[in-house]
Each structure stands twice: as C-alpha cells, then as structure tokens.
Design a protein around this motif. Structure first.
Motif, PDB file in Angstrom:
ATOM      1  N   ARG A 205       0.895  -0.713  -0.033  1.00 28.05           N
ATOM      2  CA  ARG A 205      -0.025  -0.078  -0.281  1.00 28.05           C
ATOM      3  C   ARG A 205       0.782   1.150  -0.643  1.00 28.05           C
ATOM      4  N   ASN A 206       1.994   1.066   0.549  1.00 31.63           N
ATOM      5  CA  ASN A 206       3.334   1.820   0.333  1.00 31.63           C
ATOM      6  C   ASN A 206       4.030   2.400  -0.862  1.00 31.63           C
ATOM      7  N   THR A 207       3.666   2.023  -2.134  1.00 33.42           N
ATOM      8  CA  THR A 207       4.654   1.403  -3.031  1.00 33.42           C
ATOM      9  C   THR A 207       3.399   1.583  -4.041  1.00 33.42           C
ATOM     10  N   GLY A 208       4.557   2.362  -5.581  1.00 36.80           N
ATOM     11  CA  GLY A 208       4.025   1.691  -7.211  1.00 36.80           C
ATOM     12  C   GLY A 208       2.541   2.208  -7.309  1.00 36.80           C
ATOM     13  N   GLU A 209       1.460   1.428  -7.827  1.00 40.05           N
ATOM     14  CA  GLU A 209       0.391   1.597  -8.454  1.00 40.05           C
ATOM     15  C   GLU A 209      -0.582   1.970  -7.353  1.00 40.05           C
ATOM     16  N   THR A 210      -0.857   1.425  -6.441  1.00 41.41           N
ATOM     17  CA  THR A 210      -1.610   0.625  -4.907  1.00 41.41           C
ATOM     18  C   THR A 210      -1.014   2.496  -4.196  1.00 41.41           C
ATOM     19  N   LYS A 211      -0.143   3.103  -4.367  1.00 43.63           N
ATOM     20  CA  LYS A 211       0.188   3.980  -3.957  1.00 43.63           C
ATOM     21  C   LYS A 211      -0.621   5.584  -4.303  1.00 43.63           C
ATOM     22  N   ARG A 212      -0.252   5.251  -6.014  1.00 46.20           N
ATOM     23  CA  ARG A 212      -1.084   6.682  -6.536  1.00 46.20           C
ATOM     24  C   ARG A 212      -2.207   6.188  -6.195  1.00 46.20           C
ATOM     25  N   MET A 213      -3.268   4.691  -6.226  1.00 45.94           N
ATOM     26  CA  MET A 213      -5.124   4.694  -6.232  1.00 45.94           C
ATOM     27  C   MET A 213      -5.487   5.989  -4.522  1.00 45.94           C
TER      28      MET A 213
END
Length: 221
Positions: A205-213
């Motif tokens: 949840r703190n990286t990449g695409e999930t963070k952007r979401m």
C-alpha cells in the motif's frame, strides 16, 4: 455547470481534437469507458498519465486494429497485475457453482452485442473544474467523420462527475479482476498467492500503483 454539445459528422476531426485538449487539461485523474475507440484521445490520455503522473483507469471493448484506428491495449509503467486499461472479457470457467460466464469472443460470436457500450470520459472528478464527456460518439475517426453521432461536455458539476467516476471505476474493477485471472493463468501464477495472514501484505500500500490509487481516493486533509 455549463454544457457544450457536439454533433458529427465533422471535417478535420475537430471534435476529437477538442477531446484531446480536454484530456491535456487534466490535473488529477481521468476515467473512461469506451466502445471501439480510435487513436485519439486515448493515446494522449495514456501519454498524459505518464507525463503528469495522473491516476488513469479505463475499460474499452474490442479495441480496433485496422486503418487509422490502430490503438492497442497499453500498460504504462506496468506493475504486477495492475492495468491502466482493461479490455472487457469474461471468465472462461464456472464461477463458483451458480453461474457460468462467457468470454468476450464467445459473447461477440454467439450474441453479437457489445459487452461494454458506454462512451464516457471523466476528468478530475474531485477537482475544482470537473469535466464529464458522454454520448453516442465512440471517440474515433469514424465517429467524427462518417457517422451521425453526438457527445456533450459537462463542466463544473461535481455531483455528476462523482457519479460518472464511480460508475467508470465499478466497470473497471469488474473487468480488472477478469484481466487479472487471465494474466495469472497465462503466466502460470496462482491468482490467490497474495493471500496471507502475515500483515506484511500491507507494505504494497506504500509503493507504486497502489500508493497512487490511495493518494487519489484518500487525499490528505
């Protein structure tokens, strides 16, 4: 709110050029649901997603692949099982023991209707100047220059933009799961491999695409 209306056919694809300019104005995110779109404004949309770090999610049924409309399914900065655009498809196996889904090819072969026939673009739905584009126009060269089509551009109505954004995200989530299953099977992966009782899964949840979401849907107060 203000509403602009466009009716085709038109010369010089001026309606599609207007859509490109609208997409270029995005500051936060864009959602789309389309049926057989052409090159534009989809190419610009995915390009802007990368250049502006926009949150972009969309679904298109049966991307065209001939003539000037040769847009293909794209993934920008792909991460495992995250898609910026998902082509509509079905699950080729029985879902539980209560329902059987058909694949997109089976649907078109035996029924012949579009699986997703909506045409909408939602730009910055939670921003100060949200934009909703919807109508019969397929966002393609044929729709602009050959067909009898229309679309309206609704500016500044946050409630309408919110509802359209939610509808587009529901459609995307519905088909993203199917794309995930298809990709997992193609790569011989277990689609449920991430299920674990260990809280380490939350690190994603703190990286990449999930963070952007999360940044888009849950902005800081």
């Amino acid at each position: 709110a203000t509403v602009d209306s466009w009716f085709s056919k038109l010369s010089g694809e001026i309606d599609n050029k207007e859509l490109v300019e609208l997409v270029k104005s995005a500051k936060q995110g864009v959602f789309f649901v389309m049926f057989q779109p052409g090159n534009e404004p989809v190419r610009t949309l995915l390009k802007m997603q990368k250049e502006k770090n926009l949150y972009v999610r969309g679904v298109a049924t049966q991307f065209t692949s001939t003539g000037a409309e040769d847009f293909k399914l794209l993934k920008q900065d792909p991460e495992e099982f995250f898609l910026d655009a998902a082509q509509t498809s079905g699950v080729g196996k029985t879902v539980g023991q209560w329902a059987v889904e058909g694949t997109a090819s089976q649907f078109r072969t035996h029924i012949g209707h579009a699986i997703t026939h909506s045409k909408m673009i939602v730009i910055d739905p939670f921003g100060d100047d949200p934009i909703v584009v919807t109508g019969s126009h397929n966002f393609s060269k044929a729709a602009s220059t050959k067909n009898d089509e229309n679309f309206i551009v609704i500016r500044g109505h946050r409630e309408i933009a919110m509802h359209y954004a939610i509808n587009a995200m529901q459609t995307y989530s519905h088909y993203r799961w199917r794309a995930y299953l298809e990709e997992a099977e193609r790569e011989d992966r277990d689609p449920f491999q991430y299920l674990t009782r260990n809280p380490i899964w939350q690190r994603r949840r703190n990286t990449g695409e999930t963070k952007r979401m999360l940044a888009f849907w849950l902005p800081p107060a």
